[in-house]
Motif scaffolding. Structure first.
Motif, short mmCIF file in Angstrom:
data_model
loop_
_atom_site.label_atom_id
_atom_site.label_comp_id
_atom_site.label_asym_id
_atom_site.label_seq_id
_atom_site.Cartn_x
_atom_site.Cartn_y
_atom_site.Cartn_z
N TRP A 85 0.85 -1.19 0.00
CA TRP A 85 0.00 0.00 0.00
C TRP A 85 0.88 1.23 0.00
CZ3 TRP A 85 -4.69 -0.75 3.81
CH2 TRP A 85 -5.47 -1.82 3.35
N SER A 87 0.66 5.47 0.45
CA SER A 87 -0.06 6.70 0.75
C SER A 87 0.83 7.83 0.27
CB SER A 87 -0.31 6.82 2.26
OG SER A 87 -0.89 8.07 2.54
N SER A 91 -0.83 11.90 -4.83
CA SER A 91 -1.86 11.15 -5.57
C SER A 91 -2.80 10.35 -4.68
CB SER A 91 -1.19 10.21 -6.58
OG SER A 91 -0.32 9.31 -5.92
N LYS A 94 -3.05 4.11 -2.74
CA LYS A 94 -3.12 3.11 -3.81
C LYS A 94 -2.68 1.77 -3.23
CE LYS A 94 -2.15 6.39 -7.51
NZ LYS A 94 -3.42 6.50 -8.16
N ARG A 95 -3.22 0.71 -3.81
CA ARG A 95 -2.89 -0.65 -3.38
C ARG A 95 -2.31 -1.41 -4.56
NH1 ARG A 95 -8.30 -2.10 0.15
NH2 ARG A 95 -8.14 -0.27 1.50
N TYR A 96 -1.11 -1.92 -4.38
CA TYR A 96 -0.38 -2.56 -5.48
C TYR A 96 -0.32 -4.07 -5.30
CZ TYR A 96 1.01 2.06 -6.93
OH TYR A 96 0.99 3.36 -7.37
N TYR A 106 -0.95 -1.24 -9.80
CA TYR A 106 -2.22 -0.75 -9.27
C TYR A 106 -3.33 -1.19 -10.23
CZ TYR A 106 -5.59 2.66 -7.38
OH TYR A 106 -6.68 3.27 -6.81
N HIS A 108 -6.47 -0.53 -10.64
CA HIS A 108 -7.46 0.40 -11.18
C HIS A 108 -7.01 1.11 -12.45
CE1 HIS A 108 -10.37 -0.12 -7.99
NE2 HIS A 108 -9.36 -0.10 -7.14
N ASP A 109 -5.70 1.34 -12.58
CA ASP A 109 -5.24 2.02 -13.79
C ASP A 109 -4.07 1.32 -14.48
OD1 ASP A 109 -3.03 2.63 -12.19
OD2 ASP A 109 -3.49 4.77 -12.04
N LEU A 116 4.85 5.51 -10.93
CA LEU A 116 4.25 6.58 -10.13
C LEU A 116 5.31 7.31 -9.32
CD1 LEU A 116 1.03 7.02 -8.40
CD2 LEU A 116 3.01 6.94 -6.90
#
Length: 136
Positions: A85, A87, A91, A94-96, A106, A108-109, A116
């Motif tokens: 995770w 923070s 941005s 996010k959870r990887y 990640y 979601h994208d 990142l």
């Protein structure tokens, strides 16, 4: 039809085709956090950073205090989910997930953790020489 394509695309990106054992995950996550910690220390030694720049790594949690104006990054293991995770003050959270190639992605994208961090720290330090690709 479009919702099915999007849903199938999301499912395909959300889960690695390989299921990692808990031991494999722990080894990969610990190694990643250690390499990141070392690279953040190198950044502090090689680039002009604020006086508040501080890196600490203990018990699966890496904390990087960049400056008062930027804020603090926290990167940590989430063993029950087999994730890392992040923070980010830039941005958000996010959870990887660990992918078969050994990259943290990640869902979601589809962006990888090193990408990142490159983008954000190149902006923070105004230096394109920042390169996390060998450290994640």
């Amino acid at each position: 039809m479009l919702s099915t394509i999007l849903r199938n695309n999301f499912v395909r990106r959300s889960f690695s085709s390989r299921i990692f054992s808990q031991n494999e995950y722990e080894t990969a996550a610990d190694s990643t956090l250690e390499r990141l910690s070392d690279y953040f220390d190198q950044i502090a030694d090689s680039f002009p950073v604020s006086e508040q720049f501080d890196v600490s790594h203990a018990m699966g949690v890496l904390t990087v205090n960049v400056s008062k104006s930027v804020g603090t990054y926290v990167i940590n293991k989430q063993s029950p989910n087999k994730q890392i995770w992040l923070s980010s003050p830039m941005s958000g959270p996010k959870r990887y997930d660990l992918e078969e190639e050994g990259k943290w992605t990640y869902a979601h994208d589809g962006e990888q953790l090193d990408s990142l961090l490159n983008r954000e720290f190149r902006k923070i330090l105004a230096d394109d020489r920042i390169d996390f690709s060998r450290h994640v």
